[in-house]
Design a protein around this motif. Structure first.
Motif, PDB file in Angstrom:
ATOM      1  N   UNK A  87       0.885  -1.315   0.167  1.00 49.45           N
ATOM      2  CA  UNK A  87      -0.067   0.004   0.055  1.00 49.45           C
ATOM      3  C   UNK A  87       0.767   1.250   0.024  1.00 49.45           C
ATOM      4  N   UNK A  88       2.223   0.990   0.482  1.00 50.23           N
ATOM      5  CA  UNK A  88       2.878   2.489   0.715  1.00 50.23           C
ATOM      6  C   UNK A  88       3.494   2.664  -0.754  1.00 50.23           C
ATOM      7  N   UNK A  89       3.562   1.813  -1.767  1.00 45.78           N
ATOM      8  CA  UNK A  89       4.234   1.922  -3.028  1.00 45.78           C
ATOM      9  C   UNK A  89       3.132   2.186  -4.099  1.00 45.78           C
ATOM     10  N   UNK A  90       1.901   1.768  -4.012  1.00 48.53           N
ATOM     11  CA  UNK A  90       1.001   1.765  -5.267  1.00 48.53           C
ATOM     12  C   UNK A  90      -0.422   2.243  -4.632  1.00 48.53           C
ATOM     13  N   UNK A  91      -0.952   3.306  -5.056  1.00 50.74           N
ATOM     14  CA  UNK A  91      -1.994   3.858  -4.600  1.00 50.74           C
ATOM     15  C   UNK A  91      -3.430   2.980  -4.577  1.00 50.74           C
ATOM     16  N   UNK A  92      -3.443   2.133  -6.016  1.00 50.38           N
ATOM     17  CA  UNK A  92      -4.548   1.479  -6.422  1.00 50.38           C
ATOM     18  C   UNK A  92      -4.571   0.424  -5.300  1.00 50.38           C
ATOM     19  N   UNK A  93      -3.308  -0.337  -4.768  1.00 53.77           N
ATOM     20  CA  UNK A  93      -3.212  -1.305  -3.644  1.00 53.77           C
ATOM     21  C   UNK A  93      -3.751  -0.585  -2.333  1.00 53.77           C
ATOM     22  N   UNK A  94      -3.276   0.763  -2.116  1.00 55.34           N
ATOM     23  CA  UNK A  94      -3.820   1.338  -1.071  1.00 55.34           C
ATOM     24  C   UNK A  94      -5.645   1.465  -0.805  1.00 55.34           C
ATOM     25  N   UNK A  95      -6.070   1.667  -1.924  1.00 54.68           N
ATOM     26  CA  UNK A  95      -7.635   1.850  -2.078  1.00 54.68           C
ATOM     27  C   UNK A  95      -8.152   0.425  -1.252  1.00 54.68           C
ATOM     28  N   UNK A  96      -7.624  -0.917  -1.484  1.00 51.80           N
ATOM     29  CA  UNK A  96      -8.222  -1.971  -1.123  1.00 51.80           C
ATOM     30  C   UNK A  96      -7.476  -2.310   0.335  1.00 51.80           C
ATOM     31  N   UNK A  97      -6.227  -2.115   0.557  1.00 53.41           N
ATOM     32  CA  UNK A  97      -5.640  -2.407   1.790  1.00 53.41           C
ATOM     33  C   UNK A  97      -6.020  -1.836   2.836  1.00 53.41           C
ATOM     34  N   UNK A  98      -6.434  -0.465   2.625  1.00 56.37           N
ATOM     35  CA  UNK A  98      -6.947   0.579   3.537  1.00 56.37           C
ATOM     36  C   UNK A  98      -8.414   0.613   3.727  1.00 56.37           C
ATOM     37  N   UNK A  99      -8.860  -0.245   2.817  1.00 59.63           N
ATOM     38  CA  UNK A  99     -10.300   0.216   2.811  1.00 59.63           C
ATOM     39  C   UNK A  99     -11.195  -0.172   4.113  1.00 59.63           C
ATOM     40  N   UNK A 100     -12.014   0.718   4.525  1.00 62.49           N
ATOM     41  CA  UNK A 100     -12.787   0.496   5.711  1.00 62.49           C
ATOM     42  C   UNK A 100     -13.643  -0.694   5.839  1.00 62.49           C
ATOM     43  N   UNK A 101     -14.361  -1.207   4.637  1.00 61.75           N
ATOM     44  CA  UNK A 101     -15.344  -2.230   4.511  1.00 61.75           C
ATOM     45  C   UNK A 101     -14.604  -3.472   4.972  1.00 61.75           C
ATOM     46  N   UNK A 102     -13.372  -3.742   4.708  1.00 57.92           N
ATOM     47  CA  UNK A 102     -12.751  -4.960   5.181  1.00 57.92           C
ATOM     48  C   UNK A 102     -12.138  -4.880   6.651  1.00 57.92           C
ATOM     49  N   UNK A 103     -11.936  -3.689   6.984  1.00 57.29           N
ATOM     50  CA  UNK A 103     -11.571  -3.377   8.522  1.00 57.29           C
ATOM     51  C   UNK A 103     -12.824  -3.564   9.213  1.00 57.29           C
ATOM     52  N   UNK A 104     -13.983  -2.976   8.851  1.00 48.41           N
ATOM     53  CA  UNK A 104     -15.015  -3.074   9.427  1.00 48.41           C
ATOM     54  C   UNK A 104     -15.575  -4.777   9.675  1.00 48.41           C
ATOM     55  N   UNK A 105     -15.482  -5.513   8.713  1.00 47.76           N
ATOM     56  CA  UNK A 105     -15.754  -6.842   8.947  1.00 47.76           C
ATOM     57  C   UNK A 105     -14.690  -7.570   9.941  1.00 47.76           C
ATOM     58  N   UNK A 106     -13.441  -7.207  10.071  1.00 46.88           N
ATOM     59  CA  UNK A 106     -12.612  -7.546  11.047  1.00 46.88           C
ATOM     60  C   UNK A 106     -13.115  -6.935  12.338  1.00 46.88           C
ATOM     61  N   UNK A 107     -13.819  -5.956  12.553  1.00 46.03           N
ATOM     62  CA  UNK A 107     -14.204  -5.277  13.912  1.00 46.03           C
ATOM     63  C   UNK A 107     -15.610  -6.117  14.115  1.00 46.03           C
ATOM     64  N   UNK A 108     -16.316  -6.474  13.308  1.00 45.96           N
ATOM     65  CA  UNK A 108     -17.511  -7.081  13.748  1.00 45.96           C
ATOM     66  C   UNK A 108     -17.210  -8.481  14.278  1.00 45.96           C
ATOM     67  N   UNK A 109     -16.394  -9.257  13.504  1.00 45.68           N
ATOM     68  CA  UNK A 109     -16.089 -10.453  14.030  1.00 45.68           C
ATOM     69  C   UNK A 109     -15.362 -10.823  15.245  1.00 45.68           C
ATOM     70  N   UNK A 110     -14.460  -9.621  15.555  1.00 44.90           N
ATOM     71  CA  UNK A 110     -13.740  -9.508  16.944  1.00 44.90           C
ATOM     72  C   UNK A 110     -14.462  -9.035  17.949  1.00 44.90           C
ATOM     73  N   UNK A 111     -15.440  -8.055  17.789  1.00 39.99           N
ATOM     74  CA  UNK A 111     -15.842  -7.254  18.781  1.00 39.99           C
ATOM     75  C   UNK A 111     -15.262  -6.031  19.368  1.00 39.99           C
ATOM     76  N   UNK A 112     -14.090  -5.793  18.641  1.00 41.90           N
ATOM     77  CA  UNK A 112     -13.156  -4.699  19.149  1.00 41.90           C
ATOM     78  C   UNK A 112     -13.945  -3.246  18.790  1.00 41.90           C
ATOM     79  N   UNK A 113     -13.473  -2.544  19.585  1.00 43.29           N
ATOM     80  CA  UNK A 113     -13.745  -1.012  19.572  1.00 43.29           C
ATOM     81  C   UNK A 113     -13.448  -0.555  18.310  1.00 43.29           C
ATOM     82  N   UNK A 114     -12.045  -0.568  17.918  1.00 43.84           N
ATOM     83  CA  UNK A 114     -11.443  -0.095  16.854  1.00 43.84           C
ATOM     84  C   UNK A 114     -10.550  -1.001  16.295  1.00 43.84           C
ATOM     85  N   UNK A 115     -10.154  -0.976  14.786  1.00 46.01           N
ATOM     86  CA  UNK A 115      -9.193  -1.874  14.038  1.00 46.01           C
ATOM     87  C   UNK A 115      -8.207  -0.938  13.379  1.00 46.01           C
ATOM     88  N   UNK A 116      -7.074  -1.483  13.539  1.00 44.90           N
ATOM     89  CA  UNK A 116      -5.953  -0.639  13.003  1.00 44.90           C
ATOM     90  C   UNK A 116      -5.194  -1.698  11.931  1.00 44.90           C
TER      91      UNK A 116
END
Length: 264
Positions: A73-102
């Motif tokens: 993600x640090x070298x390619x903006x298109x990859x950053x779009x997916x690697x940093x996308x909140x949709x996938x991170x929100x999935x992880x947050x829901x699965x774990x029950x975490x207050x926030x996901x980094x």
């Protein structure tokens, strides 16, 4: 893409993940997203690296297990779009029950054809400089995967073993020796073939394995590692945290570890 995640992460998925330490989620990418991500991933794997890290050269022992590039993600903006996308991170947050996901880091994982080697049974968390458990990975298939080209297997409930010893991916030990007198040893590994555009999530303590690639084409996947907001730094060395001036015992955060879901 939008941030809505509960279309994929139902209560049944949450319950399965929390009981077993992994879960399969189908069709997390649309056909157009899959086409775009494949294009970006191929570009990122072939370009000269600036900030991302390639873990072995062509023909190396590790390369036969995984041709891997970390933090693309640090070298390619298109990859950053997916690697940093909140949709996938929100999935992880829901699965774990975490207050926030980094974000911890991403990695492109190519299993090369020819003399490919299996990825041996191992845990991930033992490699990460984190004091607390709960970190997890999303593993997105960019190609259809099965036992012929490197799909994964998981051992249900194996995360309950806690943090064991680090397993070398090139000179592996038998991780099951550490749990031979426990209930985990009775669990039957689950093979998880996936269609391209589908994914798995797995806890960093879950035992997992990937078959060798016996086909004539690379098996391509994108993995993104997430940690719960507030996860603290253990002080151990790691290619992602080295040189980042993190302090032992303090939360891992900063420009390379953005908050992607939840938080305030």
């Amino acid at each position: 893409m939008n941030v809505v995640a509960d279309r994929w992460i139902t209560q049944d998925k949450i319950s399965f993940y929390r009981e077993n330490g992994f879960v399969q989620v189908d069709d997390v990418l649309s056909a157009e997203e899959l086409r775009e991500l494949r294009e970006y991933a191929d570009e990122a794997m072939s370009m000269e690296q600036e900030n991302s890290v390639r873990t072995d050269k062509d023909g190396g022992t590790y390369y036969k297990v995984l041709n891997q590039r970390v933090n693309v993600w640090r070298d390619h903006g298109g990859m950053a779009k997916y690697c940093l996308h909140p949709r996938f991170a929100e999935m992880a947050r829901l699965l774990t029950g975490a207050a926030g996901i980094r974000l911890f880091h991403d990695h492109l994982l190519w299993k090369m054809p020819g003399d490919s080697s299996p990825t041996p049974w191992h845990q991930d968390t033992v490699k990460w400089p984190m004091n607390e458990p709960g970190a997890l990975s999303i593993w997105i298939a960019l190609d259809d995967v099965d036992e012929r080209n490197g799909c994964m297997m998981f051992v249900p409930r194996s995360f309950t073993a806690g943090k064991l010893k680090n397993i070398s991916l090139t000179e592996p030990a038998d991780i099951f020796e550490y749990v031979k007198d426990t209930e985990i040893a009775k669990q039957r590994p689950v093979v998880v073939p996936l269609k391209a555009g589908s994914c798995t999530f797995h806890d960093g303590l879950t035992f997992h394995f990937a078959f060798a690639n016996r086909t004539e084409r690379p098996r391509r996947a994108l993995a993104i590692i997430y940690m719960k907001d507030g996860t603290t730094y253990s002080g151990a060395g790691h290619v992602i945290t080295n040189g980042q001036r993190l302090r032992t015992g303090e939360p891992i955060r900063g420009p390379l570890f953005p908050l992607l879901a939840g938080g305030c």
